[in-house]
Design a protein around this motif. Structure first.
Motif, PDB file in Angstrom:
ATOM      1  N   GLU A  16       0.344  -1.042   0.424  1.00  0.00           N
ATOM      2  CA  GLU A  16      -0.101  -0.227  -0.313  1.00  0.00           C
ATOM      3  C   GLU A  16       1.262   1.231  -0.454  1.00  0.00           C
ATOM      4  O   GLU A  16       0.643   2.102  -0.933  1.00  0.00           O
ATOM      5  CB  GLU A  16      -0.991  -0.161   1.607  1.00  0.00           C
ATOM      6  CG  GLU A  16      -2.034  -0.705   1.045  1.00  0.00           C
ATOM      7  CD  GLU A  16      -2.814  -1.244   2.265  1.00  0.00           C
ATOM      8  OE1 GLU A  16      -3.902   0.351   2.234  1.00  0.00           O
ATOM      9  OE2 GLU A  16      -2.684  -1.600   2.766  1.00  0.00           O
ATOM     10  N   ALA A  17       1.892   0.901   0.748  1.00  0.00           N
ATOM     11  CA  ALA A  17       2.216   2.835   0.923  1.00  0.00           C
ATOM     12  C   ALA A  17       3.650   2.351  -0.236  1.00  0.00           C
ATOM     13  O   ALA A  17       3.670   3.814  -1.012  1.00  0.00           O
ATOM     14  CB  ALA A  17       3.406   2.320   1.621  1.00  0.00           C
ATOM     15  N   PHE A  18       3.803   1.474  -1.193  1.00  0.00           N
ATOM     16  CA  PHE A  18       4.398   1.840  -2.338  1.00  0.00           C
ATOM     17  C   PHE A  18       3.523   2.364  -3.371  1.00  0.00           C
ATOM     18  O   PHE A  18       3.438   3.080  -4.347  1.00  0.00           O
ATOM     19  CB  PHE A  18       5.281   0.238  -3.340  1.00  0.00           C
ATOM     20  CG  PHE A  18       5.082   0.289  -4.785  1.00  0.00           C
ATOM     21  CD1 PHE A  18       6.527   0.854  -4.665  1.00  0.00           C
ATOM     22  CD2 PHE A  18       4.587  -0.419  -5.686  1.00  0.00           C
ATOM     23  CE1 PHE A  18       7.233   0.591  -6.127  1.00  0.00           C
ATOM     24  CE2 PHE A  18       4.767  -0.158  -6.475  1.00  0.00           C
ATOM     25  CZ  PHE A  18       6.142  -0.067  -7.208  1.00  0.00           C
ATOM     26  N   LEU A  19       2.237   2.120  -3.438  1.00  0.00           N
ATOM     27  CA  LEU A  19       1.199   1.791  -4.411  1.00  0.00           C
ATOM     28  C   LEU A  19       1.175   3.830  -4.548  1.00  0.00           C
ATOM     29  O   LEU A  19       0.832   4.652  -4.942  1.00  0.00           O
ATOM     30  CB  LEU A  19       0.219   1.619  -3.982  1.00  0.00           C
ATOM     31  CG  LEU A  19       0.320  -0.014  -4.911  1.00  0.00           C
ATOM     32  CD1 LEU A  19      -1.087  -0.502  -4.800  1.00  0.00           C
ATOM     33  CD2 LEU A  19       0.765  -0.152  -6.521  1.00  0.00           C
ATOM     34  N   LYS A  20       1.164   4.075  -3.450  1.00  0.00           N
ATOM     35  CA  LYS A  20       1.078   5.914  -2.759  1.00  0.00           C
ATOM     36  C   LYS A  20       2.385   6.488  -3.252  1.00  0.00           C
ATOM     37  O   LYS A  20       1.583   7.632  -3.654  1.00  0.00           O
ATOM     38  CB  LYS A  20       0.790   5.486  -0.992  1.00  0.00           C
ATOM     39  CG  LYS A  20       0.525   7.236  -0.778  1.00  0.00           C
ATOM     40  CD  LYS A  20      -0.710   7.053   0.882  1.00  0.00           C
ATOM     41  CE  LYS A  20      -1.236   8.048   1.165  1.00  0.00           C
ATOM     42  NZ  LYS A  20      -2.676   8.270   0.375  1.00  0.00           N
TER      43      LYS A  20
END
Length: 127
Positions: A16-20
Motif C-alpha cells: 500500500e505504501a508503495f502504491l501511494k
C-alpha cells in the motif's frame, strides 16, 4: 535458471505504501491491496513474456534481456527501459525513480520494488 512457470502471490510487505508513493489514488490502492493475483512467466532464451492476472484484470509485459522495451508503471504510464539479468536469477530494471528486482530462488519468486525510501516486497510460489 529458467523463470518459466505459474506463480501465486503468497505475501506482500509495504504494498500500500508503495502504491501511494507511486501516485495511485486511495480508492485504487484499496482495490489492489488484497488481490492475490497469479502471474505466468514464459522464458525463451533471453525473451520473456509475463502475464499478470489479478481478479480478471490481465496485463502482459514482453521484453528481451538487454534490449530497450516499453513497460508500464503502477499508474499505467508507458516507459522505455532495459531489463538486465544479474547472477542468472535476477531481472533488474529502473525507470521513473523506481527500481524493480525479480529474483527466483527455487520455487519462490520475490519481486522487490524501491521508490525513494519505500521498499515493497511481493513473494509468490510456483504452482
Amino acid at each position: 535458471m529458467n523463470f518459466s512457470g505459474k506463480y501465486q502471490l503468497q505475501s506482500q510487505e509495504n504494498f500500500e505504501a508503495f502504491l501511494k508513493a507511486a501516485g495511485l489514488p486511495d480508492d485504487v490502492i484499496q482495490q489492489r491491496k488484497d488481490r492475490r493475483g497469479m502471474s505466468e512467466i514464459v522464458q525463451n532464451g533471453n525473451h520473456f513474456k509475463i502475464t499478470f492476472n489479478n481478479d480478471n484484470q490481465i496485463q502482459v509485459m514482453e521484453f528481451t534481456v538487454g534490449e530497450e522495451c516499453e513497460l508500464s508503471t503502477p499508474t499505467g504510464e508507458k516507459v522505455k527501459t532495459v531489463v538486465n539479468l544479474e547472477g542468472g536469477n535476477k531481472l533488474v530494471t529502473s525507470f521513473k525513480g523506481m527500481k524493480s528486482v525479480t529474483e527466483l530462488n527455487g520455487d519462490t519468486l520475490t519481486n522487490t520494488f524501491t521508490l525513494g525510501d519505500v521498499v515493497c516486497k511481493r513473494i509468490s510460489k510456483r504452482i
